[in-house]
Design a protein around this motif. Structure first.
Motif, PDB file in Angstrom:
ATOM      1  N   GLU A 156      27.073 -38.242 -53.323  1.00 14.88           N
ATOM      2  CA  GLU A 156      27.712 -37.907 -52.047  1.00 14.88           C
ATOM      3  C   GLU A 156      26.773 -37.208 -51.066  1.00 14.88           C
ATOM      4  O   GLU A 156      26.846 -37.480 -49.865  1.00 14.88           O
ATOM      5  CB  GLU A 156      28.965 -37.068 -52.284  1.00 14.88           C
ATOM      6  N   TYR A 171      25.115 -40.173 -49.489  1.00 15.75           N
ATOM      7  CA  TYR A 171      26.005 -41.064 -48.758  1.00 15.75           C
ATOM      8  C   TYR A 171      26.624 -40.406 -47.529  1.00 15.75           C
ATOM      9  O   TYR A 171      26.839 -41.071 -46.516  1.00 15.75           O
ATOM     10  CB  TYR A 171      27.140 -41.551 -49.652  1.00 15.75           C
ATOM     11  N   ARG A 185      27.118 -42.187 -43.961  1.00 17.53           N
ATOM     12  CA  ARG A 185      28.456 -42.631 -43.558  1.00 17.53           C
ATOM     13  C   ARG A 185      28.828 -42.103 -42.176  1.00 17.53           C
ATOM     14  O   ARG A 185      29.554 -42.767 -41.440  1.00 17.53           O
ATOM     15  CB  ARG A 185      29.485 -42.167 -44.584  1.00 17.53           C
ATOM     16  N   ALA A 196      26.896 -47.512 -47.086  1.00 17.74           N
ATOM     17  CA  ALA A 196      26.009 -46.391 -47.394  1.00 17.74           C
ATOM     18  C   ALA A 196      25.126 -46.680 -48.616  1.00 17.74           C
ATOM     19  O   ALA A 196      23.927 -46.387 -48.575  1.00 17.74           O
ATOM     20  CB  ALA A 196      26.809 -45.117 -47.595  1.00 17.74           C
ATOM     21  N   ASP A 220      31.914 -50.137 -47.368  1.00 10.50           N
ATOM     22  CA  ASP A 220      30.985 -49.005 -47.387  1.00 10.50           C
ATOM     23  C   ASP A 220      29.557 -49.530 -47.510  1.00 10.50           C
ATOM     24  O   ASP A 220      29.172 -50.076 -48.542  1.00 10.50           O
ATOM     25  CB  ASP A 220      31.321 -48.082 -48.558  1.00 10.50           C
TER      26      ASP A 220
END
Length: 95
Positions: free
Chosen positions: A53, A56, A60, A72, A70
């Motif tokens: 995360e 990402y 994002r 990413a 997505d």
């Protein structure tokens, strides 16, 4: 300095593996091959989400909304490839 080059390449390889594992797991979960109610699957899934995360999230925020798609992970994989190319082309700096 050669050790630094090898460590950087190893880190990029590990991140590459985590992103590929995350993408494959997301497909398997979405196609209901894997179930996140199983404890092992849930632990791996949430662990990968926590690790990836930070990579990402900023991507994002930069990408426009794609209606549930997505991109990413694709951007992260392309960035890893670009970093590997830059490192390999400048490998002599590390010797």
């Amino acid at each position: 300095m050669q050790s630094l080059f090898q460590i950087l390449m190893l880190v990029l390889d590990v991140v590459w593996f985590f992103v590929i594992a995350h993408v494959i797991m997301s497909w398997l979960i979405n196609f209901q091959v894997l179930n996140t109610r199983q404890q092992l699957v849930a632990q791996i899934w949430y662990g990968l989400n926590r690790v990836l995360e930070p990579l990402y999230g900023p991507i994002r925020r930069l990408l426009p909304p794609m209606g549930g798609l997505d991109l990413a992970p694709l951007v992260v994989l392309l960035a890893i490839i670009a970093l590997r190319i830059v490192l390999q082309n400048n490998m002599m700096m590390f010797y």
